[in-house]
Design a protein around this motif. Structure first.
Motif, PDB file in Angstrom:
ATOM      1  N   LYS B 132       0.843  -1.202   0.000  1.00 56.55           N
ATOM      2  CA  LYS B 132       0.000   0.000   0.000  1.00 56.55           C
ATOM      3  C   LYS B 132       0.881   1.255   0.000  1.00 56.55           C
ATOM      4  N   ALA B 133       1.863   1.281   0.902  1.00 53.26           N
ATOM      5  CA  ALA B 133       2.742   2.444   1.004  1.00 53.26           C
ATOM      6  C   ALA B 133       3.511   2.645  -0.297  1.00 53.26           C
ATOM      7  N   PHE B 134       4.016   1.550  -0.857  1.00 53.24           N
ATOM      8  CA  PHE B 134       4.770   1.629  -2.106  1.00 53.24           C
ATOM      9  C   PHE B 134       3.908   2.196  -3.235  1.00 53.24           C
ATOM     10  N   GLU B 135       2.687   1.670  -3.343  1.00 53.53           N
ATOM     11  CA  GLU B 135       1.812   2.126  -4.424  1.00 53.53           C
ATOM     12  C   GLU B 135       1.498   3.621  -4.297  1.00 53.53           C
ATOM     13  N   LEU B 136       1.187   4.036  -3.080  1.00 56.76           N
ATOM     14  CA  LEU B 136       0.823   5.443  -2.890  1.00 56.76           C
ATOM     15  C   LEU B 136       2.016   6.368  -3.127  1.00 56.76           C
ATOM     16  N   HIS B 137       3.176   5.981  -2.594  1.00 53.50           N
ATOM     17  CA  HIS B 137       4.340   6.863  -2.699  1.00 53.50           C
ATOM     18  C   HIS B 137       4.978   6.805  -4.089  1.00 53.50           C
ATOM     19  N   LYS B 138       5.355   5.603  -4.524  1.00 56.76           N
ATOM     20  CA  LYS B 138       6.115   5.497  -5.772  1.00 56.76           C
ATOM     21  C   LYS B 138       5.228   5.567  -7.013  1.00 56.76           C
ATOM     22  N   VAL B 147       1.155   9.887   2.571  1.00 53.99           N
ATOM     23  CA  VAL B 147       0.894   8.452   2.687  1.00 53.99           C
ATOM     24  C   VAL B 147       0.587   8.097   4.140  1.00 53.99           C
ATOM     25  N   ALA B 148       1.380   8.674   5.046  1.00 51.25           N
ATOM     26  CA  ALA B 148       1.171   8.413   6.472  1.00 51.25           C
ATOM     27  C   ALA B 148      -0.244   8.809   6.882  1.00 51.25           C
ATOM     28  N   ALA B 149      -0.691   9.975   6.416  1.00 50.78           N
ATOM     29  CA  ALA B 149      -2.033  10.453   6.759  1.00 50.78           C
ATOM     30  C   ALA B 149      -3.099   9.519   6.190  1.00 50.78           C
ATOM     31  N   ILE B 153      -0.868   5.956   9.736  1.00 53.36           N
ATOM     32  CA  ILE B 153       0.311   5.480  10.464  1.00 53.36           C
ATOM     33  C   ILE B 153       1.326   6.625  10.536  1.00 53.36           C
ATOM     34  N   SER B 154       2.427   6.389  11.281  1.00 49.73           N
ATOM     35  CA  SER B 154       3.424   7.452  11.437  1.00 49.73           C
ATOM     36  C   SER B 154       4.293   7.528  10.175  1.00 49.73           C
ATOM     37  N   LYS B 155       5.023   8.642  10.075  1.00 45.14           N
ATOM     38  CA  LYS B 155       5.911   8.804   8.931  1.00 45.14           C
ATOM     39  C   LYS B 155       7.021   7.755   8.953  1.00 45.14           C
ATOM     40  N   SER B 156       7.493   7.433  10.152  1.00 45.20           N
ATOM     41  CA  SER B 156       8.549   6.419  10.223  1.00 45.20           C
ATOM     42  C   SER B 156       7.980   5.044   9.867  1.00 45.20           C
ATOM     43  N   GLY B 157       6.682   4.874  10.126  1.00 48.10           N
ATOM     44  CA  GLY B 157       6.022   3.631   9.702  1.00 48.10           C
ATOM     45  C   GLY B 157       6.036   3.503   8.189  1.00 48.10           C
ATOM     46  N   VAL B 158       5.774   4.624   7.512  1.00 47.43           N
ATOM     47  CA  VAL B 158       5.805   4.637   6.045  1.00 47.43           C
ATOM     48  C   VAL B 158       7.218   4.317   5.565  1.00 47.43           C
ATOM     49  N   GLU B 159       8.208   4.915   6.226  1.00 51.06           N
ATOM     50  CA  GLU B 159       9.588   4.678   5.812  1.00 51.06           C
ATOM     51  C   GLU B 159       9.969   3.212   5.971  1.00 51.06           C
ATOM     52  N   LYS B 160       9.493   2.596   7.042  1.00 48.58           N
ATOM     53  CA  LYS B 160       9.785   1.169   7.239  1.00 48.58           C
ATOM     54  C   LYS B 160       9.145   0.335   6.134  1.00 48.58           C
TER      55      LYS B 160
END
Lengths: 316, 175
Positions: B132-138, B147-149, B153-160
């Motif tokens: 999910k994070a990959f699709e939204l960001h990349k 993406v975090a919003a 989840i937290s921004k560091s969660g997105v980074e992980k």
């Protein structure tokens, strides 16, 4: 096997962190330079990350479209829809070769592919077959009434027609279906059947009762028995789009595939014959498959006269 | 430094030339290639006429970084092509029907399709959160914060999640 020092997991994590941080306007380029200077491998780690990112960004639209098509069924798996997606991807990717239609009435036609060559066949009865490299099928009769997979692997896409069934013979077993999509793989005395859509039934040479294999299931036979297990329907026939996907496959089957794609003999030490493999191998030009498998499975590869032998990794 | 920004990138380049060379050397591990890249960077700054940029120094570094990635990518493509050519040359010559240029285009198309196929399959196999994070960001282009919003989840969660996704794709593409 490799003399060169490898990038560690921690270096990769650091490279990923830098890659993200450098997107910021106030990025710490001095800190980044110092990190690069600290170890030449940091550069390799960053290159790896940058290349993955570039591959994604270069193909962003194509990836987004293909992923979006496949999106809805990720939560509740509906095999037929899942497959359509696989089909769409395969259509976008498949190597399309000439489609010979030999139609000598009642005659026997043999279709054979060389290592590295894949081939699409449109049979007279409306069945489409994709033959993977180093494979052979023998088709008999004007309606392609009998098909035998003599060696290698083939993907069958059978048009639904209530008036007839299609039978594929493999190692004396009969695989019968009415309108479905499936793969059959013959590797020495073993074989594999995977169904991505519909149902097939398999009958053993001794005339035992037929076993049904549903979409999202696979059967491995040989080495003293047959087992049925589940498999992601979209993984079936993934070699048509450049990947070998395995779910709990016996190592001899994997070795036989690698032999076909690399054009080299691959033998398995008897101590490893019962080992199973799950995972994806990218086919590429076929030459790296054996090393990739060895890396993932922690087994030892010894070069032989005409190929490789897979053995247990030396205990440390 | 703000006084230099008025003079555009060319002036900034002159100020930061030494540290850019040091960066390029560290980044490529090759002094000659670093010099060559610096030259190309200078050419680009002279062609750059869009006036002052926000953070000129960061802009130069990013330009340099992009030049390196472009070269890496080109080298990767060339190697993949050559590998294929060696494998198929004999077959093609035997067939003798295709002109060389069409052959090369077909090879490149095939490589691109293979790359897309590998990436799509890797994305499909990602753990749900990372995917999910990959699709939204990349793929969709949302920032980490956005993406975090969206995912709550937290921004560091997105980074992980992104780190998991990138490692997974790397394995699918390179190893």
């Amino acid at each position: 096997m490799k003399a060169r020092p490898e990038i560690t997991e921690q270096m990769l994590d650091e490279a990923l962190a830098w890659h993200m941080m450098l997107e910021a306007d106030d990025a710490d380029w001095d800190g980044y330079t110092a990190w690069l200077e600290a170890d030449p491998l940091h550069r390799d780690a960053f290159d790896a990350v940058a290349l993955v990112d570039a591959a994604v960004m270069d193909n962003r639209t194509a990836i987004r479209d293909l992923v979006a098509i496949r999106q809805p069924e990720s939560s509740s798996a509906s095999p037929s829809r899942r497959w359509m997606l696989g089909g769409a991807v395969a259509a976008a990717i498949a190597l399309v070769f000439a489609v010979p239609m030999l139609r000598k009435d009642g005659a026997v036609s043999t279709y054979r592919t060389a290592p590295g060559e894949s081939r699409d066949l449109a049979l007279a009865n409306g069945t489409n077959v994709t033959l993977s490299p180093a494979s052979t099928i023998i088709v008999t009769g004007k309606d392609a009434a009998k098909i035998e997979l003599a060696s290698g692997e083939a993907y069958f896409d059978v048009r639904h027609d209530p008036s007839r069934t299609l039978t594929v013979a493999v190692n004396g077993y009969q695989v019968t279906d009415i309108g479905t999509r499936f793969v059959v793989n013959a590797a020495g005395g073993r074989f594999h059947v995977g169904v991505s859509e519909g149902i097939v039934s398999v009958t053993s040479p001794d005339g035992g009762r037929a076993v049904q294999i549903n979409a999202g299931q696979q059967m491995f036979s040989g080495g003293g028995g047959a087992t049925i297990s589940s498999v992601p329907a979209a993984d079936i026939g993934s070699w048509r789009s450049g990947r070998l996907s395995y779910s709990d496959a016996p190592l001899p089957i994997v070795a036989a595939d690698i032999a076909r794609y690399s054009g080299k003999a691959v033998t398995v030490d008897p101590s490893l014959e019962k080992k199973h493999f799950s995972g994806i191998l990218v086919i590429g030009d076929g030459t790296r498959l054996v090393d990739d498998l060895a890396t993932v499975m922690d087994i030892r590869v010894s070069p032989q006269k005409d190929g490789y032998r897979l053995g247990a990794a030396a205990s440390r | 430094m703000s006084s230099h920004q008025d003079n555009g990138l060319k002036a900034l380049y002159a100020v930061h030339r030494t540290e850019l060379l040091r960066f390029l050397t560290a980044r490529t591990g090759d002094a000659a290639e670093a010099e060559d890249l610096l030259q190309e960077l200078w050419l680009r700054t002279t062609r750059h006429d869009s006036g002052p940029v926000g953070n000129g120094r960061a802009y130069l570094y990013r330009m340099a970084q992009n030049l390196i990635v472009d070269r890496l990518r080109e080298k990767q493509r060339r190697m993949a092509r050559e590998r294929r050519w060696v494998d198929h040359e004999t077959d093609f010559v035997a067939a003798g029907t295709e002109p060389a240029d069409r052959r090369q285009t077909a090879e490149e198309d095939m490589l691109a399709r293979e790359e897309v196929a590998t990436l799509v399959s890797a994305v499909m196999n990602l753990p749900a959160g990372a995917r999910k994070a990959f699709e939204l960001h990349k793929l969709e282009g949302f920032s980490h914060a956005e993406v975090a919003a969206q995912l709550g989840i937290s921004k560091s969660g997105v980074e992980k999640h992104m780190a998991v996704a990138m490692k997974y794709l790397r394995r699918a593409l390179l190893d």
